[in-house]
Design a protein around this motif. Structure first.
Motif, PDB file in Angstrom:
ATOM      1  N   HIS A 150       1.117  -1.487  -0.005  1.00  0.00           N
ATOM      2  CA  HIS A 150       0.280   0.424   0.205  1.00  0.00           C
ATOM      3  C   HIS A 150       1.400   1.816  -0.061  1.00  0.00           C
ATOM      4  N   ARG A 151       2.005   1.161   0.706  1.00  0.00           N
ATOM      5  CA  ARG A 151       2.582   2.190   1.178  1.00  0.00           C
ATOM      6  C   ARG A 151       4.147   2.984  -0.435  1.00  0.00           C
ATOM      7  N   GLN A 152       3.761   1.085  -0.883  1.00  0.00           N
ATOM      8  CA  GLN A 152       4.173   1.668  -2.776  1.00  0.00           C
ATOM      9  C   GLN A 152       4.266   1.980  -3.586  1.00  0.00           C
ATOM     10  N   ARG A 153       2.659   1.775  -3.326  1.00  0.00           N
ATOM     11  CA  ARG A 153       1.903   2.413  -4.442  1.00  0.00           C
ATOM     12  C   ARG A 153       1.343   4.185  -3.562  1.00  0.00           C
ATOM     13  N   LYS A 154       1.477   4.835  -3.235  1.00  0.00           N
ATOM     14  CA  LYS A 154       1.539   5.846  -2.587  1.00  0.00           C
ATOM     15  C   LYS A 154       2.555   6.476  -3.422  1.00  0.00           C
ATOM     16  N   MET A 155       4.156   6.058  -3.189  1.00  0.00           N
ATOM     17  CA  MET A 155       4.978   6.438  -3.817  1.00  0.00           C
ATOM     18  C   MET A 155       4.803   6.480  -5.072  1.00  0.00           C
ATOM     19  N   LEU A 156       3.783   5.539  -5.778  1.00  0.00           N
ATOM     20  CA  LEU A 156       4.247   5.174  -7.295  1.00  0.00           C
ATOM     21  C   LEU A 156       3.675   6.239  -7.514  1.00  0.00           C
ATOM     22  N   ASP A 157       2.207   6.954  -6.904  1.00  0.00           N
ATOM     23  CA  ASP A 157       1.540   7.547  -7.741  1.00  0.00           C
ATOM     24  C   ASP A 157       2.080   9.484  -7.296  1.00  0.00           C
ATOM     25  N   LEU A 158       3.100   9.533  -6.275  1.00  0.00           N
ATOM     26  CA  LEU A 158       3.171  10.268  -5.841  1.00  0.00           C
ATOM     27  C   LEU A 158       5.097  11.012  -6.593  1.00  0.00           C
ATOM     28  N   GLN A 159       5.438   9.567  -7.186  1.00  0.00           N
ATOM     29  CA  GLN A 159       6.289   9.965  -8.014  1.00  0.00           C
ATOM     30  C   GLN A 159       6.046  10.483  -9.909  1.00  0.00           C
ATOM     31  N   ALA A 210      12.332   5.174  -3.245  1.00  0.00           N
ATOM     32  CA  ALA A 210      11.497   4.537  -2.514  1.00  0.00           C
ATOM     33  C   ALA A 210      10.363   3.529  -2.971  1.00  0.00           C
ATOM     34  N   CYS A 211      10.186   3.611  -4.187  1.00  0.00           N
ATOM     35  CA  CYS A 211       9.038   2.635  -4.972  1.00  0.00           C
ATOM     36  C   CYS A 211       9.780   1.224  -4.363  1.00  0.00           C
ATOM     37  N   ALA A 212      10.863   1.126  -3.812  1.00  0.00           N
ATOM     38  CA  ALA A 212      11.790  -0.309  -4.100  1.00  0.00           C
ATOM     39  C   ALA A 212      11.701  -1.338  -3.117  1.00  0.00           C
ATOM     40  N   ILE A 213      11.187  -0.122  -1.965  1.00  0.00           N
ATOM     41  CA  ILE A 213      10.218  -0.079  -0.756  1.00  0.00           C
ATOM     42  C   ILE A 213      10.831  -1.799  -0.164  1.00  0.00           C
ATOM     43  N   PRO A 214       9.876  -2.512  -0.644  1.00  0.00           N
ATOM     44  CA  PRO A 214       9.542  -3.603  -0.584  1.00  0.00           C
ATOM     45  C   PRO A 214      10.906  -4.358   0.193  1.00  0.00           C
ATOM     46  N   HIS A 215      12.030  -4.149  -0.947  1.00  0.00           N
ATOM     47  CA  HIS A 215      13.033  -4.902  -1.836  1.00  0.00           C
ATOM     48  C   HIS A 215      13.774  -4.443  -0.167  1.00  0.00           C
ATOM     49  N   MET A 216      13.703  -3.119  -0.174  1.00  0.00           N
ATOM     50  CA  MET A 216      15.205  -2.378   0.565  1.00  0.00           C
ATOM     51  C   MET A 216      14.506  -2.923   1.748  1.00  0.00           C
ATOM     52  N   ILE A 217      13.129  -3.062   2.456  1.00  0.00           N
ATOM     53  CA  ILE A 217      13.101  -2.653   3.756  1.00  0.00           C
ATOM     54  C   ILE A 217      12.991  -4.965   4.182  1.00  0.00           C
ATOM     55  N   MET A 218      13.098  -5.797   3.447  1.00  0.00           N
ATOM     56  CA  MET A 218      13.044  -6.993   3.706  1.00  0.00           C
ATOM     57  C   MET A 218      14.439  -7.047   5.178  1.00  0.00           C
TER      58      MET A 218
END
Ligand code: NAD
Length: 509
Positions: free
Chosen positions: A76-85, A124-132
Motif C-alpha cells: 500500500h505504501r509502495q503504491r502511494k510512492m508510485l502515485d506521488l512520483q 522509495a518505490c522499491a521499498i519492499p526490497h529495501m526494507i527486507m
C-alpha cells in the motif's frame, strides 16, 4: 508571491506586515490533511510561522495518524510512492517555477533540484526490497529473523538552497517506512514544499501522515522537544545543525544532521584541460555557489596553475540574471544579508593578501537593479589561515590554492575540518586511486566535480559536515527511519522438554 507582495518585501517591515494582512495569498500550514490559515500575528517576510497551538496540532495529528499508518501494508505504501512520483513528474515545471521565484536559481537548475528529489521518491518505490530483514534457521526447530519497524512521528528541518530535493530526502522515506512526519521547510522558500504536500495529498497519503509547519527557531525548538517526535532529520548550516543535534539528542531523539562544507577540487597537470575547466566553472559558480556540494576551493598541482587565465575567461562569460531569464547561468543570492556577507569575505581575502583576479562585486543587472546579484569571483594565492579559506562562503566565489605535489594537495584537504565532498581531475588511474584511498572526505569525485550519490547509495558527507552517523537516503536512510526488532522463535512438534524448566542461559547444542 505576487509582484505587489514582492514590492512590499523590498520596502519596509510595517509595509510587510500590512501586506501580510491584506488579501495577498499567504503560505498555509498543512496539518492533518488540510491546508490551514495560521492565526499567528508574527510573520517572517512572506512566510507563515505556526502558533504553538498549531505546532501541537501537527504533532498530535501525526501521532494519531501513526496508529493506523504503521499498520498499512508495505505494498500500500509502495503504491502511494508510485502515485506521488508520477504527480511530481507531472508538476515538475510548476515546482521549479516556485523555486526560481522564491530562491532565485535558474529554471533549468530548479528542474534539477526537483529531479534529484524525484529520484529519491522513485527509489522509495522499491521499498519492499529495501526494507527486507534477515532470517536464519538456527536449528530445525528455531528461527531468528529481523523486522524493520517505523519509529513513530519524525521531524524534518530543511535549508533554503534545495527547496524540493531536501524535503524529498526526508518525508517520502519517512512515510514509506511507516512513519508520520512533521516537516519544517526553510522559512525563506517554503513554496515547493507546499506543492509537494498538495501532491502527497492527491496521491492519497492520508491526513496526518505528512504535516508541514513553518517558522524559524521557535518551530525548531518545538520539533527538538516534542514528546511524539522520535527522530529529526536536519540539513543546513553548522550553527543550526550543531544546536539541533545537541538539543534533539539530549531529548533522546535520533538525529541525523548534514551541515556546511568547503569542498576542494584537485587539478592535476595531466587532466583533460577542456573538461576540467568546464566542470570547474559549473561546479564553482552554478546556483550562485549556494550548493553544499559546490566545488568552492581548488588546489592546482604544479603546472596546472597555468590554466588560471582560461578559467577566469570562462567564469567571466557566465551570464548573471534573474533565474527566469532563458540565458541566465546563475541567479541572485538568497538575501541582501547573504550578499553583504559574501562581499565581506571577498574583501577579507584581499586584505589578508590573496589576489582577486576576478571581482564580481557591485554587479547591476538590467531590469533587476535591486536584486542580490554578484558575479563570479576568483581569489588566488589563498593560504589556509585566511578567513576566505576557513569559512564556507556560499556564493559564486572560487578560492584557489597551489601545491607542488599530490601529497601536499591531499594534506590540505585532510587538514580542513569539513569532509563533505571532494574531487580530483586527472587522466591517471593510479593518481585517482591514491586520491580516493587517502583523502578524508565522504564523497569523492574522479573527473566528476559534484559527486552527489544517486539515491540507491546514500549522501555520505563526513567529519565536520555531519552530526549523527546514519546518512540520508539509500539503505542508510531506511535504517534511520526504522528500528530493528529481532525475533527468535522455537516451534517443536513434539515437546521433548515438557517437564524440564530452563533456568540456565541457553547454550547451543
Ligand atoms: P540554516 O541553518 O540557516 O537553515 C536551515 C534550517 O535551520 C532552516 O529551516 C532554519 O529555519 C533553521 N535554522 C536556522 N538558524 C537556526 C538556529 N539558529 N536555530 C535553530 N534553527 C535554525 O541553513 P541555510 O542557510 O538555509 O542553508 C545553507 C547551509 O546548508 C549551508 O551551510 C550549506 O552547506 C548547508 N547545506 C548542507 C547540505 C548537506 O547535505 N551537507 C545540503 C544543503 C545545504
Amino acid at each position: 508571491a505576487s509582484p505587489a507582495f514582492k514590492r512590499a518585501l523590498s520596502t519596509s517591515r510595517p509595509a510587510l506586515f500590512a501586506a501580510a494582512h491584506s488579501s495577498i495569498p499567504r503560505t498555509k500550514l498543512f496539518i492533518n490533511g488540510e491546508f490551514i490559515d495560521s492565526k499567528t500575528d508574527k510573520w517572517i517576510e512572506l512566510r507563515n510561522p505556526a502558533t504553538p497551538e498549531e505546532l501541537k496540532y501537527a504533532a498530535d495529528s501525526a501521532a494519531e495518524a501513526f496508529k493506523t499508518w504503521k499498520k498499512t501494508s508495505i505494498l500500500h505504501r509502495q503504491r502511494k510512492m508510485l502515485d506521488l512520483q508520477l504527480l511530481i513528474r507531472d508538476n515538475m515545471d510548476r515546482i521549479a517555477h516556485s523555486i526560481t521565484l522564491e530562491q532565485g536559481k535558474t529554471l533549468a537548475d530548479a528542474r534539477g533540484d526537483v529531479l534529484r528529489g524525484l529520484q529519491v521518491v522513485e527509489s522509495a518505490c522499491a521499498i519492499p526490497h529495501m526494507i527486507m530483514g534477515d532470517t536464519l534457521e538456527v536449528a530445525t526447530d528455531m528461527d531468528t529473523y529481523t523486522i524493520r519497524e517505523p519509529l513513530g512521528v519524525v521531524g524534518g528541518i530543511t535549508p533554503f538552497n534545495f527547496p524540493a530535493m531536501i524535503p524529498l530526502w526526508m518525508f517520502p522515506l519517512a512515510n514509506v517506512t511507516g512513519n508520520t512526519c512533521v516537516l519544517k521547510p526553510s522559512e525563506k522558500d517554503p513554496g515547493a514544499t507546499m506543492i509537494l504536500a498538495e501532491l502527497a495529498k492527491k496521491a492519497g497519503i492520508p491526513a496526518g501522515v505528512l504535516n508541514i509547519v513553518h517558522g524559524a527557531k521557535d518551530t525548531v525548538n518545538f520539533i527538538c522537544d516534542n514528546e511524539h517526535i522520535k527522530a529529526i532529520s536536519f540539513v543546513g548550516s553548522d550553527q543550526a545543525g550543531q544546536y539541533i543535534h545537541e538539543r534533539g539528542s539530549r531529548n533522546g531523539k535520533r538525529v541525523q544532521a548534514n551541515l556546511g562544507a568547503k569542498n576542494h577540487g584537485i587539478i592535476m597537470p595531466d587532466a583533460n584541460k577542456n573538461h576540467t575547466l568546464n566542470q570547474l566553472t559549473g561546479a564553482a559558480f552554478g546556483a550562485a555557489g549556494q550548493r553544499c556540494m559546490a566545488l568552492s576551493t581548488v588546489v592546482f598541482v604544479g603546472k596546472a596553475k597555468e590554466w588560471l587565465p582560461e578559467l577566469v575567461e570562462r567564469a567571466q562569460k557566465l551570464k548573471v540574471s534573474s533565474g527566469f531569464e532563458a540565458d541566465a547561468d546563475l541567479g541572485p543570492l538568497i538575501s541582501p544579508e547573504s550578499l553583504q556577507r559574501v562581499e565581506r569575505l571577498i574583501e577579507s581575502g584581499v586584505k589578508e593578501g590573496a589576489d582577486l583576479v576576478l571581482d564580481g562585486r557591485g554587479l547591476k543587472v538590467q531590469k533587476y537593479e535591486k536584486g542580490n546579484f554578484i558575479g563570479p569571483s576568483i581569489l588566488t594565492n589563498v593560504k589556509t589561515d585566511m578567513e576566505c579559506y576557513r569559512e564556507e562562503i556560499f556564493g559564486p566565489v572560487l578560492v584557489c590554492l597551489n601545491a607542488d605535489t599530490l601529497d601536499e594537495a591531499i594534506d590540505i584537504i585532510n587538514k580542513n575540518p569539513y569532509g563533505n565532498g571532494t574531487a580530483i581531475f586527472t587522466q591517471s588511474g593510479a593518481t585517482a586511486r591514491k586520491f580516493a584511498n587517502e583523502v578524508d572526505a565522504g564523497q569523492v569525485g574522479i573527473n566528476v566535480p559534484i559527486p552527489v550519490p544517486l539515491p540507491m547509495f546514500s549522501f555520505t558527507g563526513s567529519r565536520g559536515s555531519i552530526r549523527g552517523d546514519v546518512n540520508f537516503y539509500g539503505k542508510s536512510g531506511i535504517n534511520f527511519y526504522t528500528s530493528t526488532k529481532t525475533v527468535t522463535a522455537l516451534w517443536r512438534h513434539e515437546d521433548a522438554d515438557a517437564n524440564v524448566s530452563a533456568v540456565n542461559m541457553p547454550t547451543m547444542k
